[in-house]
Design an enzyme around this catalytic site. Structure first.
Site, PDB file in Angstrom:
ATOM      1  N   ASP A 162      -1.271   4.849  -6.482  1.00  0.00           N
ATOM      2  CA  ASP A 162       0.148   4.691  -6.153  1.00  0.00           C
ATOM      3  C   ASP A 162       0.986   5.852  -6.669  1.00  0.00           C
ATOM      4  O   ASP A 162       2.082   6.113  -6.163  1.00  0.00           O
ATOM      5  CB  ASP A 162       0.674   3.366  -6.710  1.00  0.00           C
ATOM      6  CG  ASP A 162       0.062   2.219  -5.926  1.00  0.00           C
ATOM      7  OD1 ASP A 162      -1.089   1.847  -6.220  1.00  0.00           O
ATOM      8  OD2 ASP A 162       0.709   1.759  -4.970  1.00  0.00           O
ATOM      9  N   GLY A 213       0.875  -1.178   0.000  1.00  0.00           N
ATOM     10  CA  GLY A 213       0.000   0.000   0.000  1.00  0.00           C
ATOM     11  C   GLY A 213       0.907   1.222   0.000  1.00  0.00           C
ATOM     12  O   GLY A 213       1.848   1.312   0.809  1.00  0.00           O
ATOM     13  N   ASN A 256      -2.732   2.746 -10.301  1.00  0.00           N
ATOM     14  CA  ASN A 256      -3.252   2.008  -9.143  1.00  0.00           C
ATOM     15  C   ASN A 256      -3.221   0.527  -9.496  1.00  0.00           C
ATOM     16  O   ASN A 256      -2.797   0.133 -10.590  1.00  0.00           O
ATOM     17  CB  ASN A 256      -4.676   2.483  -8.791  1.00  0.00           C
ATOM     18  CG  ASN A 256      -5.143   1.920  -7.464  1.00  0.00           C
ATOM     19  OD1 ASN A 256      -4.404   1.974  -6.478  1.00  0.00           O
ATOM     20  ND2 ASN A 256      -6.324   1.355  -7.408  1.00  0.00           N
ATOM     21  N   LYS A 257      -3.676  -0.284  -8.571  1.00  0.00           N
ATOM     22  CA  LYS A 257      -3.619  -1.737  -8.718  1.00  0.00           C
ATOM     23  C   LYS A 257      -4.209  -2.202 -10.048  1.00  0.00           C
ATOM     24  O   LYS A 257      -5.249  -1.698 -10.477  1.00  0.00           O
ATOM     25  CB  LYS A 257      -4.382  -2.356  -7.531  1.00  0.00           C
ATOM     26  CG  LYS A 257      -4.442  -3.856  -7.485  1.00  0.00           C
ATOM     27  CD  LYS A 257      -3.080  -4.519  -7.571  1.00  0.00           C
ATOM     28  CE  LYS A 257      -2.105  -4.059  -6.497  1.00  0.00           C
ATOM     29  NZ  LYS A 257      -0.710  -4.507  -6.762  1.00  0.00           N
TER      30      LYS A 257
HETATM   31  O1  MRU Z   1       0.771  -3.945  -4.552  1.00  0.00           O
HETATM   32  P1  MRU Z   1       0.115  -3.176  -3.432  1.00  0.00           P
HETATM   33  O2  MRU Z   1      -0.744  -4.021  -2.555  1.00  0.00           O
HETATM   34  O3  MRU Z   1       1.116  -2.352  -2.669  1.00  0.00           O
HETATM   35  O4  MRU Z   1      -0.851  -2.148  -4.191  1.00  0.00           O
HETATM   36  C1  MRU Z   1      -1.652  -1.288  -3.422  1.00  0.00           C
HETATM   37  C2  MRU Z   1      -2.545  -0.432  -4.236  1.00  0.00           C
HETATM   38  O5  MRU Z   1      -2.540  -0.465  -5.455  1.00  0.00           O
HETATM   39  C3  MRU Z   1      -3.382   0.561  -3.497  1.00  0.00           C
HETATM   40  O6  MRU Z   1      -4.596   0.778  -4.166  1.00  0.00           O
HETATM   41  C4  MRU Z   1      -2.620   1.898  -3.398  1.00  0.00           C
HETATM   42  O7  MRU Z   1      -1.328   1.686  -2.926  1.00  0.00           O
HETATM   43  C5  MRU Z   1      -3.314   2.861  -2.528  1.00  0.00           C
HETATM   44  S1  MRU Z   1      -3.263   2.337  -0.835  1.00  0.00           S
HETATM   45  C6  MRU Z   1      -3.967   3.553   0.111  1.00  0.00           C
END
Ligand code: MRU
Length: 356
Positions: free
Chosen positions: A240, A56, A250-251
């Protein structure tokens, strides 16, 4: 609604720095096991960020700041030049641990800018604690600002995990959902499973259950069909990295939901602190999208599920173009229908007073 009314929805923590050291809740093991891992040194934190023990965008920034505290403590026994060189090397390894979430680089830069290249450990600790506290305060502010857009009786869909586990607490997109729920505005909450690492199925579902918010899980592939039913009015996600023109990484899977939202008349809200806004990146085309080990896609819990020998591609983020985003919510203000010009209002607000 005041921020105090949100506190009951903020019960989980991803990291802890106390007199015994720095601890991370192992997010690989959740929700089956709740295990805190002690970080022996800064390089243990680098590995933890790579391995998604902590994940995150805001949480990895905070973890990096505390890793620099561990480095400053460890280096006190060395000579002046060795301290400077050692600290710079740790900072470089932290920056390189994951490429897409800019909060990581932002936190390392802030530690170096404010505490110097050879910091006194207590000074570094105070700065890391400030980064954590500011993230928590930003989340409470964004939760209320984002919930103000949501009409009573709305359905919402979120993707990945953007809750307390991904931040200093409460969360970004999940913070908005928590606030809207506390205000009695939500008729439906859906969370997508978020293949391949299952941040939605494992972490978001866990946080929503802790809160008593009756959400339903969907397969990632069900997102467009859910939106086609017209009962979901908002897709609410974190980010991100948000670029100068409003494009948001984002994800993986966020882009498909934004495209489907446009098709079926739902709106898209991106919720992220200004530490996620990167004015140094002009557009999404300039973002380094992390590609992880294909085994994350081909295996589940160490068991091969894909056909043996098949090749796989595992990009773990995508970029939603600004034109598919209805509103970006930050702690310093909101940007509706983002573009380069409207995003620049945030640049001025970033150094100004907080927007309540
Ligand atoms: O691979 P991750 O679990 O770190 O990815 C997280 C995300 O894509 C979240 O949506 C993003 O970091 C925002 S968290 C408040």
């Amino acid at each position: 609604m005041t921020a105090e009314l949100l506190a009951p929805y903020d019960r989980v923590r991803a990291l802890r720095f106390d007199e015994r050291g720095f601890w991370l809740l192992d997010q690989r093991a959740l929700p089956q096991r709740s295990e805190w891992l002690a970080m022996a040194d800064a390089d243990a934190v680098v590995e933890a960020i790579r391995a998604l023990i902590v994940r995150g965008a805001p949480a990895i920034g905070i973890a990096a700041a505390y890793a620099l505290v561990l480095a400053a403590r460890r280096l006190t026994a060395s000579g002046a030049q060795a301290r400077v060189d050692g600290y710079a090397a740790v900072a470089a390894r932290l920056r390189a641990a994951r490429p897409t979430a800019v909060n990581l680089m932002w936190a390392v830069d802030r530690m170096l800018d404010r505490c110097g290249s050879d910091p006194q450990p207590d000074r570094a600790l105070a700065e890391a604690r400030a980064i954590e506290a500011e993230d928590l305060a930003a989340n409470y502010r964004m939760a209320l600002a984002g919930a103000a857009f949501i009409e009573p009786g709305s359905g919402v869909l979120t993707h990945c995990n953007t809750g307390s586990l991904a931040t200093a607490g409460l969360g970004t997109a999940l913070g908005v959902i928590r606030a809207a729920w506390a205000q009695g505005k939500l008729a439906q909450v859906h969370a997508s499973e978020t293949r391949p690492w299952l941040q939605g199925a494992r972490l978001t579902a866990y946080e929503l259950l802790e809160d008593g918010i009756p959400a339903r899980l969907i397969a990632d592939g069900a997102g467009a069909w859910l939106l086609a039913q017209r009962g979901t009015h908002w897709v609410i996600v974190g980010a991100d990295r948000i670029c100068a023109n409003g494009d948001a990484a984002n994800k993986i899977g966020t882009l498909s939901l934004a495209v489907a939202a446009k098709q079926f008349g739902a709106r898209v809200m991106v919720v992220a602190p200004t530490s996620t806004v990167d004015f140094g990146t002009a557009s999404g085309a300039d973002i380094h999208i992390e590609e992880r080990d294909p085994r994350e896609l081909c295996e589940y819990a160490g068991l091969r599920v894909a056909a043996p020998g098949v090749r796989a591609w595992n990009p773990v983020f995508d970029v939603t173009p600004a034109e598919l985003i209805d509103v970006i919510v930050t702690e310093k203000g909101v940007v509706e229908r983002p573009d380069g010009r409207r995003m620049r209002t945030l640049l001025a607000a970033r150094s100004g007073p907080d927007v309540s």
